[in-house]
Design an enzyme around this catalytic site. Structure first.
Site, PDB file in Angstrom:
ATOM      1  N   GLU A  30    -103.919  37.561  -9.801  1.00 22.83           N
ATOM      2  CA  GLU A  30    -104.305  38.971  -9.958  1.00 22.83           C
ATOM      3  C   GLU A  30    -105.778  39.132 -10.321  1.00 22.83           C
ATOM      4  OE1 GLU A  30    -100.212  41.185 -11.280  1.00 22.83           O
ATOM      5  OE2 GLU A  30    -101.156  39.885 -12.745  1.00 22.83           O
ATOM      6  N   SER A  38     -94.843  37.284 -20.662  1.00 20.10           N
ATOM      7  CA  SER A  38     -95.073  38.625 -21.189  1.00 20.10           C
ATOM      8  C   SER A  38     -94.781  38.585 -22.682  1.00 20.10           C
ATOM      9  CB  SER A  38     -94.145  39.617 -20.494  1.00 20.10           C
ATOM     10  OG  SER A  38     -93.937  40.743 -21.325  1.00 20.10           O
ATOM     11  N   HIS A  94     -98.386  43.667  10.056  1.00 15.57           N
ATOM     12  CA  HIS A  94     -97.994  44.934   9.389  1.00 15.57           C
ATOM     13  C   HIS A  94     -97.030  44.678   8.234  1.00 15.57           C
ATOM     14  CE1 HIS A  94     -99.610  46.991  13.008  1.00 15.57           C
ATOM     15  NE2 HIS A  94     -99.007  45.995  13.657  1.00 15.57           N
ATOM     16  N   LYS A 114     -90.362  37.207 -17.790  1.00 14.16           N
ATOM     17  CA  LYS A 114     -91.536  37.314 -16.902  1.00 14.16           C
ATOM     18  C   LYS A 114     -92.247  35.973 -16.687  1.00 14.16           C
ATOM     19  CE  LYS A 114     -92.974  40.704 -15.287  1.00 14.16           C
ATOM     20  NZ  LYS A 114     -93.652  41.832 -15.915  1.00 14.16           N
TER      21      LYS A 114
END
Ligand code: ARG
Length: 425
Positions: free
Chosen positions: A289, A276, A155, A282
């Site tokens: 992704e 970025s 969970h 970043k």
């Protein structure tokens, strides 16, 4: 554009309406089949020669010309209806009547199914290899981290301590099931449809085994109607890719999460992190992704393809030409995702201190403590209640877990040995 004379122009008067031709011609979607269709045609020439439907000289001429054409897919002309028409047109332009004999006893229906199967076998093999490479990388990393303490989650809540190697192997085992799915898809693809003709073979005495052997198929079709209408091998391939990418997306998601400042369990290798354009701090997990998003491509192909197949009457129907549009991107996306993720996982730096301190959270030993009470004779449910009341006082006195398939270093080493054996075959 004026279309080239179609192969079927003997009976139908005049040309197709421009919008009908535009809609029907499949060259933009099937030109990638050029080398596979040429191989299929070479094999058909061999079958025709051994059935004495072509002389040896004709067979040699055709084969030589086809082999010379193979590296020149630019020979297709935008005005060709499809890749099969293009190959026959070029052959006939070059060899005259000998070229015009090549389609004896063959239809584009068995021809296209053959070319698709040849292409699919290659794609499935490359996809299987890419999945197996990631399993090898995971096995290497698991060996390295057989003793590294890490928190295990259920969970998304800290649950019980594990070794990091156990987590790495857990992902590897899901990919082993994918390898099995690719093997099954490969076996279902490895059937030669050549000789099935349009749907009912031909009046010639052509032995389908000759072409099948030439193309390296393990067997030939059992039923000519089924042979020209069967696209199950593409469904199986898309399904294998869907599941493999689904599993990969789960690994990718954990890497995205673990690379956040909040978790900070892993640092992405430079070669697999992106910056970025605006925010200098970043370090983005774009590879993970895109891998996480990739199952959408495969599931889209799977649902699209099955939707096209549903309700189709036997045998060949033109709907089937859409198969290429459905599956074209699936294998490339799968292979690319697995290759990139294998490189990323190989280069991950695990923050073993942070992992160990998250795993030493005393509450993670609650189950172990309850199990200790069970050994003293307390029924498990009562032990669970007692321990729940004193989580705060539990100390980090880890208990060994030695069950097979469990998270101990011994079990991880055994898992790695089995994983390595599977990917070596
Ligand atoms: N372009 C077609 C396809 O990909 C080739 C087969 C056409 N056959 C036919 N009978 N019209 O399926």
């Amino acid at each position: 554009m004026t279309p080239n004379k179609p192969l079927w122009s003997g009976r139908i008067e005049g040309g197709l309406a421009p919008e009908a031709w535009e809609f029907l011609h499949s060259l933009p979607h099937d030109r990638f089949l050029w080398p596979y269709d040429i191989d299929g045609t070479v094999a058909h020439v061999k079958a025709l020669t051994s059935a004495a439907l072509l002389s040896k000289t004709e067979g040699t001429k055709l084969t030589r010309e086809l082999r010379a054409m193979k590296d020149h897919p630019e020979l297709v002309d935008d005005a060709d209806e499809d890749v099969h028409s293009a190959i026959e047109r070029v052959l006939t332009e070059r060899l005259g009547d000998v070229g015009a004999k090549v389609h004896t006893g063959r239809s584009r229906n068995d021809q296209v199914a053959t070319a698709m199967r040849l292409w699919t076998k290659e794609q499935l093999t490359a996809a299987r290899t890419a999945v197996a490479s990631l399993v090898s990388v995971l096995a290497d990393r698991a060996t390295e981290h057989a003793d590294t303490l890490a928190p295990g989650y259920t969970h998304m809540q800290r649950a019980q301590p594990i070794a990091l190697g156990h987590w790495l192997c857990a992902h590897a085992w899901s990919f082993v099931r994918d390898i099995e799915r690719f093997d099954l898809a490969l076996a279902n693809t490895d059937v030669s449809p050549l000789g099935a003709g349009a749907l009912a073979t031909s009046t010639f005495d052509i032995d389908p085994q000759v072409a099948a052997a030439e193309l390296g198929f393990v067997r030939t079709f059992d039923n000519s109607m089924d042979a020209v209408s069967d696209r199950d091998f593409l469904v199986d391939g898309s399904d294998a890719c869907t599941m493999a990418l689904t599993h990969l997306s789960r690994l990718a998601e954990e890497i995205v999460l673990w690379s956040t400042t909040e978790f900070a369990f892993v640092v992405l290798p430079d070669a697999y992190a992106t910056g970025s354009s605006m925010m200098p701090q970043k370090r983005n997990p774009d590879v993970a992704e895109v891998a996480r998003g990739a199952p959408g491509i495969a599931l889209g192909a799977l649902t699209g393809l099955v939707t096209t197949l549903k309700g189709l009457p036997l045998a060949y129907d033109r709907d089937l030409q859409l198969d290429k549009q459905h599956v074209r991107d699936v294998f490339g996306t799968t292979i690319g995702a697995f290759r990139a993720m294998a490189g990323l996982v190989a280069g991950l730096t695990f923050d073993t201190e942070r992992l160990a301190s998250a795993a030493s959270d005393p509450s993670l030993l609650a189950t172990d403590e309850a199990e200790r009470l069970v050994r003293e004779g307390v029924p498990f449910r009562k032990a669970h209640e007692q321990v729940a009341g004193r989580i705060d006082e539990l100390q980090a006195a880890g208990r060994p877990r030695n069950m097979p398939g469990g998270p101990s270093a011994k079990s991880i080493r055994a898992q790695v040995r089995r994983l390595r054996k599977i990917v070596q075959t």
